[in-house]
Design an enzyme around this catalytic site. Structure first.
Site, PDB file in Angstrom:
ATOM      1  N   LYS A   1      12.041   8.077  29.678  1.00 12.18           N
ATOM      2  CA  LYS A   1      13.093   8.864  30.314  1.00 12.18           C
ATOM      3  C   LYS A   1      12.812  10.344  30.078  1.00 12.18           C
ATOM      4  CE  LYS A   1      17.821  10.299  30.272  1.00 12.18           C
ATOM      5  NZ  LYS A   1      19.006  10.498  29.442  1.00 12.18           N
TER       6      LYS A   1
ATOM      7  N   ASN B   1      26.032   6.890  26.478  1.00  7.35           N
ATOM      8  CA  ASN B   1      25.930   6.875  25.022  1.00  7.35           C
ATOM      9  C   ASN B   1      27.272   7.236  24.393  1.00  7.35           C
ATOM     10  OD1 ASN B   1      23.679   8.437  22.569  1.00  7.35           O
ATOM     11  ND2 ASN B   1      25.304   6.985  22.295  1.00  7.35           N
ATOM     12  N   THR B   2      27.706   8.483  24.617  1.00  8.20           N
ATOM     13  CA  THR B   2      28.905   8.982  23.946  1.00  8.20           C
ATOM     14  C   THR B   2      30.142   8.154  24.260  1.00  8.20           C
ATOM     15  OG1 THR B   2      27.953  11.196  24.115  1.00  8.20           O
ATOM     16  CG2 THR B   2      30.271  11.057  23.522  1.00  8.20           C
TER      17      THR B   2
END
Length: 327
Positions: free
Chosen positions: A170, A279-280
């Site tokens: 990525k 993610n968060t």
């Protein structure tokens, strides 16, 4: 019925008091005339099921006809690799590796993004992510989080390939620290370099259909437009441009950044995206494991809704029940 005996039935241990195979079939609430039976590797003719005595330790397979086989799985493919889960999760901000691993399991994700950082030479035996999330079972997607130039990003991914042999990566090249928006000029340059070196870059980018097409032409194997600033949890703010990217792309499109809760993930999938990266939204939830499960369901629901095809939007009401014949 006779004394109970233990047999192996369709691959599992089974305790039964049936004297014959026909008795066993009826015990299972099946009709003998609608099944086929194999005992100890040999077919038992249906006409003899009533006389075929069961013995301790027998191994039986009982089968019948079902309609058409299992439905095809709704998979997606990137760079020739096929995945079932359309949810990719990050590995930052968790309280512990144990919590991170539990969230990945709850999410059903088959890909996790991982940052490349220096080894702690003062404590080389400290626990590492690979001790908790097995890269042989979960695909690691090395990323270039924190890189602000294309050269930094390329250097990071060269090290990642040397460390783990990864070519599916990525790429993200940030423009500045306040917004963490991508620097598209540097991102495009880095994509070209990586593609020439045999990498398969999935690329974080602005929600710009023209830039997305340029990245695809440069060798990006997936386009990953932001839905909102990284870590903001604002939800997808740019549905029109993301839809345009989806319509114009010949490679997978995944929303990357901005998801805050399950409904945001569903929106991204309803736009036709191939997947969602987050993610968060999971790591900073009050209950990350439960949120991971919620995100799994939201991605699945959004995909189903997209495939179903939503109703047309209308400017005015349209009654569900006909008005004709009202009393």
């Amino acid at each position: 019925m006779t004394n109970p005996k233990t047999i192996t039935l369709n691959g599992a241990s089974h305790r039964t008091g049936a004297a014959t195979i026909a008795d066993l079939v009826r015990e299972l609430e099946l009709a003998p005339e609608k099944v086929a039976v194999e005992r100890n590797g040999a077919i038992v003719p249906r006409s003899t099921l009533g006389e075929a005595a069961l013995a301790e330790g027998d191994t039986l397979e009982i089968v019948h006809f079902v309609g058409g086989g299992a439905p095809a799985a709704d998979t997606w493919e990137v760079a020739g690799r096929t995945f079932t889960s359309r949810l990719i999760v990050g590995t930052g901000k968790y309280k512990s590796f144990e919590q991170n691993a539990a969230a990945v399991e709850a999410s059903g994700a088959e890909i996790v993004t991982v940052a490349v950082r220096r080894v702690n030479v003062s404590d080389p035996k400290a626990p590492m992510l690979t001790d908790y999330i097995d890269p042989k079972k979960i695909t690691y997607l090395p990323n270039t989080a924190g890189c602000f130039t294309g050269d930094e990003a390329v250097r990071t991914l060269r090290l990642a390939r040397e460390a783990g042999g990864w070519d599916l990566v990525k790429l993200e090249v940030l423009g500045e620290a306040r917004t963490l928006y991508p620097d598209m000029r540097e991102t495009l340059k880095a994509t070209e370099v990586l593609a020439k070196e045999g990498f398969l870059p999935m690329v974080y980018c602005a929600d710009d259909p023209i830039a997305a097409k340029q990245l695809e032409d440069a060798g990006a194997v997936a386009i990953m437009p932001l839905g909102a600033p990284i870590g903001s949890g604002l939800g997808i703010q740019n549905r029109v441009t993301i839809r345009l990217i989806v319509e114009g792309a010949k490679v997978p499109v995944l929303v990357d950044a901005g998801v805050g809760t399950a409904s945001d993930a569903a929106v991204g999938m309803e736009l036709g995206c191939d997947g969602i990266l987050m993610n968060t939204a999971i790591a900073e939830a009050k209950d990350p494991i439960r949120m991971a499960r919620a995100m799994k369901l939201a991605v699945e629901a959004g995909r189903e809704a997209y495939l179903a095809g939503r109703m047309a939007r209308r400017m005015y009401a349209d009654p569900s029940s006909p008005l004709a014949g009202l009393i």
